[in-house]
Structures are given as structure tokens and as C-alpha cells.
Scaffold this motif. Structure first.
Motif, PDB file in Angstrom:
ATOM      1  N   MET A   1      50.264  31.182  24.099  1.00  0.00           N
ATOM      2  CA  MET A   1      49.560  30.377  23.020  1.00  0.00           C
ATOM      3  C   MET A   1      48.422  31.369  22.621  1.00  0.00           C
ATOM      4  O   MET A   1      48.166  32.157  23.069  1.00  0.00           O
ATOM      5  N   LYS A   2      48.391  31.396  21.075  1.00  0.00           N
ATOM      6  CA  LYS A   2      47.496  32.429  20.142  1.00  0.00           C
ATOM      7  C   LYS A   2      46.103  32.165  20.671  1.00  0.00           C
ATOM      8  O   LYS A   2      45.455  33.105  20.336  1.00  0.00           O
ATOM      9  N   ASP A   3      45.763  30.955  21.230  1.00  0.00           N
ATOM     10  CA  ASP A   3      44.276  30.805  21.479  1.00  0.00           C
ATOM     11  C   ASP A   3      43.940  30.980  22.965  1.00  0.00           C
ATOM     12  O   ASP A   3      42.997  30.882  23.465  1.00  0.00           O
ATOM     13  N   THR A   4      45.091  31.441  23.671  1.00  0.00           N
ATOM     14  CA  THR A   4      44.623  32.219  24.982  1.00  0.00           C
ATOM     15  C   THR A   4      43.892  33.209  25.130  1.00  0.00           C
ATOM     16  O   THR A   4      44.191  33.983  24.272  1.00  0.00           O
ATOM     17  N   LEU A   5      42.994  33.148  25.842  1.00  0.00           N
ATOM     18  CA  LEU A   5      42.026  34.359  26.260  1.00  0.00           C
ATOM     19  C   LEU A   5      42.654  35.188  27.458  1.00  0.00           C
ATOM     20  O   LEU A   5      42.992  34.709  28.509  1.00  0.00           O
ATOM     21  N   THR A   6      43.256  36.351  27.195  1.00  0.00           N
ATOM     22  CA  THR A   6      43.866  37.073  28.145  1.00  0.00           C
ATOM     23  C   THR A   6      42.856  38.367  28.776  1.00  0.00           C
ATOM     24  O   THR A   6      42.388  38.805  27.887  1.00  0.00           O
ATOM     25  N   ILE A   7      42.669  38.385  30.060  1.00  0.00           N
ATOM     26  CA  ILE A   7      41.628  39.026  30.677  1.00  0.00           C
ATOM     27  C   ILE A   7      42.643  39.900  31.495  1.00  0.00           C
ATOM     28  O   ILE A   7      42.854  39.478  32.397  1.00  0.00           O
ATOM     29  N   ALA A   8      42.072  41.283  31.433  1.00  0.00           N
ATOM     30  CA  ALA A   8      42.427  42.243  32.546  1.00  0.00           C
ATOM     31  C   ALA A   8      41.592  42.713  33.391  1.00  0.00           C
ATOM     32  O   ALA A   8      40.366  43.009  33.047  1.00  0.00           O
ATOM     33  N   LEU A   9      42.247  42.592  34.578  1.00  0.00           N
ATOM     34  CA  LEU A   9      41.204  42.874  36.018  1.00  0.00           C
ATOM     35  C   LEU A   9      41.768  44.029  36.492  1.00  0.00           C
ATOM     36  O   LEU A   9      43.010  44.061  36.811  1.00  0.00           O
ATOM     37  N   PRO A  10      40.802  44.807  37.035  1.00  0.00           N
ATOM     38  CA  PRO A  10      41.256  46.008  37.923  1.00  0.00           C
ATOM     39  C   PRO A  10      41.631  45.865  39.244  1.00  0.00           C
ATOM     40  O   PRO A  10      40.834  45.109  40.045  1.00  0.00           O
ATOM     41  N   LYS A  11      42.799  46.138  39.711  1.00  0.00           N
ATOM     42  CA  LYS A  11      43.018  46.196  41.233  1.00  0.00           C
ATOM     43  C   LYS A  11      41.929  47.205  41.808  1.00  0.00           C
ATOM     44  O   LYS A  11      41.396  48.066  41.340  1.00  0.00           O
ATOM     45  N   GLY A  12      41.658  46.791  43.053  1.00  0.00           N
ATOM     46  CA  GLY A  12      40.792  47.889  44.023  1.00  0.00           C
ATOM     47  C   GLY A  12      39.339  47.545  44.241  1.00  0.00           C
ATOM     48  O   GLY A  12      39.047  46.291  43.867  1.00  0.00           O
ATOM     49  N   LYS A  13      38.358  48.408  44.034  1.00  0.00           N
ATOM     50  CA  LYS A  13      37.095  48.097  44.740  1.00  0.00           C
ATOM     51  C   LYS A  13      36.453  46.986  43.606  1.00  0.00           C
ATOM     52  O   LYS A  13      35.303  46.519  43.893  1.00  0.00           O
ATOM     53  N   LEU A  14      36.640  47.307  42.268  1.00  0.00           N
ATOM     54  CA  LEU A  14      36.130  46.516  41.419  1.00  0.00           C
ATOM     55  C   LEU A  14      36.489  44.788  41.181  1.00  0.00           C
ATOM     56  O   LEU A  14      35.889  44.128  40.638  1.00  0.00           O
ATOM     57  N   TYR A  15      37.713  44.571  41.760  1.00  0.00           N
ATOM     58  CA  TYR A  15      38.450  43.307  41.604  1.00  0.00           C
ATOM     59  C   TYR A  15      37.689  42.077  41.999  1.00  0.00           C
ATOM     60  O   TYR A  15      37.139  41.229  41.273  1.00  0.00           O
ATOM     61  N   ASP A  16      37.085  41.923  43.116  1.00  0.00           N
ATOM     62  CA  ASP A  16      36.356  40.980  43.815  1.00  0.00           C
ATOM     63  C   ASP A  16      35.213  40.649  42.808  1.00  0.00           C
ATOM     64  O   ASP A  16      34.667  39.540  42.629  1.00  0.00           O
ATOM     65  N   GLU A  17      34.172  41.713  42.724  1.00  0.00           N
ATOM     66  CA  GLU A  17      33.038  41.458  41.821  1.00  0.00           C
ATOM     67  C   GLU A  17      33.195  41.073  40.752  1.00  0.00           C
ATOM     68  O   GLU A  17      32.373  40.327  39.921  1.00  0.00           O
ATOM     69  N   ALA A  18      34.328  41.604  39.905  1.00  0.00           N
ATOM     70  CA  ALA A  18      34.472  41.120  38.603  1.00  0.00           C
ATOM     71  C   ALA A  18      34.969  39.540  38.495  1.00  0.00           C
ATOM     72  O   ALA A  18      34.358  38.973  37.756  1.00  0.00           O
ATOM     73  N   ILE A  19      35.820  39.047  39.562  1.00  0.00           N
ATOM     74  CA  ILE A  19      36.368  37.643  39.742  1.00  0.00           C
ATOM     75  C   ILE A  19      34.844  36.967  39.856  1.00  0.00           C
ATOM     76  O   ILE A  19      34.718  35.783  39.279  1.00  0.00           O
ATOM     77  N   ILE A  51      45.690  39.089  33.899  1.00  0.00           N
ATOM     78  CA  ILE A  51      46.641  40.303  34.231  1.00  0.00           C
ATOM     79  C   ILE A  51      45.815  41.106  35.113  1.00  0.00           C
ATOM     80  O   ILE A  51      44.997  41.590  34.751  1.00  0.00           O
ATOM     81  N   ILE A  52      46.631  41.612  36.174  1.00  0.00           N
ATOM     82  CA  ILE A  52      46.002  42.375  36.916  1.00  0.00           C
ATOM     83  C   ILE A  52      46.759  43.755  36.866  1.00  0.00           C
ATOM     84  O   ILE A  52      47.874  44.131  37.074  1.00  0.00           O
TER      85      ILE A  52
END
Length: 219
Positions: A1-19, A51-52
């Protein structure tokens, strides 16, 4: 969908805090901590997709529009110099870029005495810019890991690396002699997405900025 917001999250040490930060900002993060093998999560009701990625790949996903926004370390942003927008300092994932020498070599000597030497690093662009600014000529050797090994085996005279506590340096008889700059996690955006999806991205940016405004950098 064009209005979907896609967020890239980093594997590893930043992952949990980003979530945790995105959840605090009001986004649905259901399932993101439950299955470490999945690389994509759809939250259709909220028009969200996660996306991870490997941390070093996030600037590429964002630059080319495969992700609208992402979380990535400042160290990666500087090293890769991708055409992306840096929106917010998230104040976690602290690390320092340093030049480190073997303890014996560093004792009583200035870094300028190591001109025309070899430097091992995973960050050749950062290293090159630093030594050029100091007027030093060095040979930069790019490695992908175990940078601390290079001085031990005679591959390089010194290293440029990122450290948080400095424990790994100490365990390998290395000492930081120059600090290049500090780095933390950042929220970044694709330039086109930021314009086309401004009504979705900007409120999130403002919410995140407010959440981290009074927080101290987590060392």
C-alpha cells in the motif's frame, strides 16, 4: 500500500531500544521481539511495515526508498555518507571512534610520531578523513572484524575502531590515544518519503524528539 510507512530496524544491540522507543511513541510493535528469524512484519491495520536489516545495510534501504525511515548508528551514517536525512539523535547506542595503539608503543609518544604507518579499521572513510585533517599520511587497511588482532600480528601499527566501554581494547593491550568523535543511534529518512509521507513521518519525529529531549545519552 502506498500509504504504508516502512521502518527499517537494525539487528543487534540497537534493536530492542529502537522498538521500545517506537512503542513509547505510540506505534504498534507487536511481535517484533518474539520471533528473531522473521525479517518483515506487517501491521496492516496501522499501515505499518517493519523490515529487519543488518545495521550497515539500513542507510542503503533508506536511501533507495525500500524503507521510509530507519534507526541506525551515527558511525554508520558518517562512514557511508548516503543521501539520507538525519532527523533525531535518539541518545542510545553510545560509542566512540578512537585511534588505538599497543600500550608499549603508545607510552610517552605522540600520535604525530606515527606518520607513514599502517592503520587497520572497519571504517576507512572515517579514518582517512581524520588523518588527512591532522596532516598525516597513513596506509589504511580495511578489515571486517577482529581489528584488535592487526597490531598483534604486525599487520598494522594502530587501529581506528568504535568502542563503548573500552574493555576489548584493554583485553588486547591496546590504549586509545585520540578520540575522533562520539556516536549514538539516529532516526533517518528517505528524502522523497519525507516529502510524500510528511503527514505520517513528521508527527512521529516530533513525538520521538519530545521523548528523548530530556534524556541523557546512555553511555
Amino acid at each position: 500500500m502506498k500509504d504504508t510507512l516502512t521502518i527499517a530496524l537494525p539487528k543487534g544491540k540497537l534493536y530492542d531500544e529502537a522498538i521500545d522507543l517506537l512503542a513509547e511513541a505510540g506505534l504498534s510493535t507487536y511481535g517484533l521481539k518474539e520471533d528473531s528469524r522473521k525479517l518483515m512484519f506487517h501491521h496492516e491495520a496501522e499501515r505499518l511495515k517493519y523490515i529487519i536489516c543488518r545495521p550497515t545495510d539500513i542507510p542503503t534501504f533508506v536511501e533507495y526508498g525500500a524503507a521510509d525511515i530507519g534507526v541506525v548508528g551515527k558511525d554508520t551514517i558518517v562512514e557511508q555518507d548516503k543521501d539520507i536525512m538525519e532527523l533525531v539523535d535518539l541518545k542510545f547506542g553510545f560509542c566512540r571512534f578512537v585511534v588505538a595503539l599497543p600500550e608499549e608503543a603508545a607510552r610517552g609518544r605522540d600520535l604525530s610520531q606515527f606518520n607513514h604507518r599502517r592503520v587497520a579499521t572497519k571504517f576507512p572513510e572515517v579514518a582517512d578523513a581524520f588523518f588527512r585533517e591532522k596532516g598525516m599520511q597513513v596506509e589504511i587497511i580495511k578489515l571486517h572484524g577482529n581489528i584488535e588482532l592487526a597490531p598483534m600480528v604486525g599487520l598494522a601499527d594502530m587501529i581506528v575502531d568504535i568502542v563503548s566501554t573500552g574493555r576489548t581494547l584493554r583485553e588486547n593491550n591496546l590504549v586509545a590515544v585520540e578520540e575522533i568523535f562520539n556516536a549514538t543511534a539516529r532516526l533517518v529518512a528517505n528524502r522523497v518519503s519525507y516529502r510524500l509521507k510528511h503527514q505520517r513521518i513528521q508527527p512521529l519525529v516530533e513525538k520521538v524528539r519530545q521523548l528523548v529531549k530530556d534524556k541523557e545519552v546512555r553511555y
